[in-house]
Design a protein around this motif. Sequence first.
Motif, PDB file in Angstrom:
ATOM      1  N   ASP A 140       3.736  -9.865 -35.456  1.00  0.00           N
ATOM      2  CA  ASP A 140       4.553 -10.953 -36.013  1.00  0.00           C
ATOM      3  C   ASP A 140       5.865 -10.432 -36.585  1.00  0.00           C
ATOM      4  OD1 ASP A 140       2.210 -12.288 -35.398  1.00  0.00           O
ATOM      5  OD2 ASP A 140       2.395 -13.638 -37.120  1.00  0.00           O
ATOM      6  N   GLN A 141       5.752  -9.336 -37.324  1.00  0.00           N
ATOM      7  CA  GLN A 141       6.935  -8.749 -37.949  1.00  0.00           C
ATOM      8  C   GLN A 141       7.918  -8.261 -36.878  1.00  0.00           C
ATOM      9  OE1 GLN A 141       6.463  -5.030 -39.868  1.00  0.00           O
ATOM     10  NE2 GLN A 141       8.436  -5.174 -40.920  1.00  0.00           N
ATOM     11  N   TYR A 191       7.325 -17.621 -28.831  1.00  0.00           N
ATOM     12  CA  TYR A 191       8.542 -16.831 -29.061  1.00  0.00           C
ATOM     13  C   TYR A 191       9.292 -16.569 -27.758  1.00  0.00           C
ATOM     14  CZ  TYR A 191      11.361 -12.777 -30.506  1.00  0.00           C
ATOM     15  OH  TYR A 191      12.378 -11.901 -30.744  1.00  0.00           O
ATOM     16  N   HIS A 248       1.327 -17.298 -30.194  1.00  0.00           N
ATOM     17  CA  HIS A 248       2.533 -17.081 -30.978  1.00  0.00           C
ATOM     18  C   HIS A 248       3.592 -16.322 -30.168  1.00  0.00           C
ATOM     19  CE1 HIS A 248       4.810 -17.083 -34.616  1.00  0.00           C
ATOM     20  NE2 HIS A 248       4.882 -15.774 -34.665  1.00  0.00           N
ATOM     21  N   ASP A 258       9.911 -11.015 -35.712  1.00  0.00           N
ATOM     22  CA  ASP A 258      10.876 -11.445 -36.736  1.00  0.00           C
ATOM     23  C   ASP A 258      12.100 -10.547 -36.778  1.00  0.00           C
ATOM     24  OD1 ASP A 258       9.212 -13.490 -37.419  1.00  0.00           O
ATOM     25  OD2 ASP A 258       8.376 -12.514 -39.200  1.00  0.00           O
ATOM     26  N   VAL A 259      11.893  -9.224 -36.664  1.00  0.00           N
ATOM     27  CA  VAL A 259      13.018  -8.298 -36.813  1.00  0.00           C
ATOM     28  C   VAL A 259      13.696  -7.966 -35.490  1.00  0.00           C
ATOM     29  CG1 VAL A 259      12.045  -7.272 -38.922  1.00  0.00           C
ATOM     30  CG2 VAL A 259      11.593  -6.185 -36.706  1.00  0.00           C
TER      31      VAL A 259
END
Length: 285
Positions: free
Chosen positions: A32-33, A93, A89, A36-37
């Motif tokens: 997930d991170q 994305y 997820h 995000d980054v």
Amino acid sequence: EETSEAHDPITFAETGSQNDLLWDISLRARIDQAMDVGEIYCVYQPKICLASKNLAGVEALVRWHDPARGFISPVHFIQQCEKAGRMEHLTRYVLHTACSAGKLLHFRGSKITMSVNISATLLGDMRIVGIIQHALQSTGFDPEYLVLEITETSRISDYAVAASILDEIKLVGVKVSMDDFGIGSASYEAFYELPFDEIKIDRLFVSNMAKDPKARAIVSSVAAMGREARINVVAEGLENPNDIDMLELIGCQQVQGFAFSRPISLTNLLELNSSDQTRGAANMV
Ligand code: C2E
Ligand code: MG
Ligand code: MG
Ligand code: MG
């Protein structure tokens, strides 16, 4: 700035320790991170129309660049993503990223298709339909230009359920493609049972067809099947430019492979389009 070479699958850091359970657990925890980054992002590989040699579309391929370890093979981290229960997820994305890229390409005047890989494990319930609709609505990308490549069709447990989900997806206007045709079990059964608009012949047969009559027989019989069933046929993984003529003779509609282009960044894709205005949207050869 990424170069296309950096995304060559053979340059993935595949050290022994990467197969460690601890490494896999850390991957699962960081998915997930990483999205995000921006450690997880997409590159795009051109699909070429064999008759015109024009760019027909691109396939979004997900990448994970770990600052410490380098590129992590997508086959490996997708497996970990699945184990972590984060496949939905990741797909959300990738769909959003790819549809935004597709919208930008269309805005710049390049009316090409955008293909996105969807794991067959997501065809078990209708949630995927909402995810697709949401990606289309939030980006404004035209559904008619979105192609979903269903990977790992051998993992479909219930064809009736999968077929009804694909029917719903097609009602939205999106096309569906069967990825890696010929490898894995039950390719013909999946093709027969599900409403595909396109077949992608696996690289195994395409890359060997020039030197192996058996591989060539498989490519040409799948192309013939596609013609008779009125389905678009794409040859995957063509590496040798000398094999292009053979593929044209066999009668595939589209081709994808290092012979034409490796996966490239969106920036490079946009440059490729604007640098070739004299020869149409994006002539690749
Ligand atoms: P795929 O969908 O069959 O994608 C084609 C793979 O073959 C890509 O590897 C591409 O880089 C590689 N390829 C293309 N042309 C050539 C060629 O001429 N020679 C060789 N040797 N390879 C070529 P990649 O990017 O490593 O992806 C591997 C697989 O991972 C994909 O196979 C697909 O099944 C899966 N994948 C990638 N992105 C996604 C994603 O966003 N979601 C899901 N569910 N799966 C994905
Ligand atoms: Mg694919
Ligand atoms: Mg494939
Ligand atoms: Mg493949």
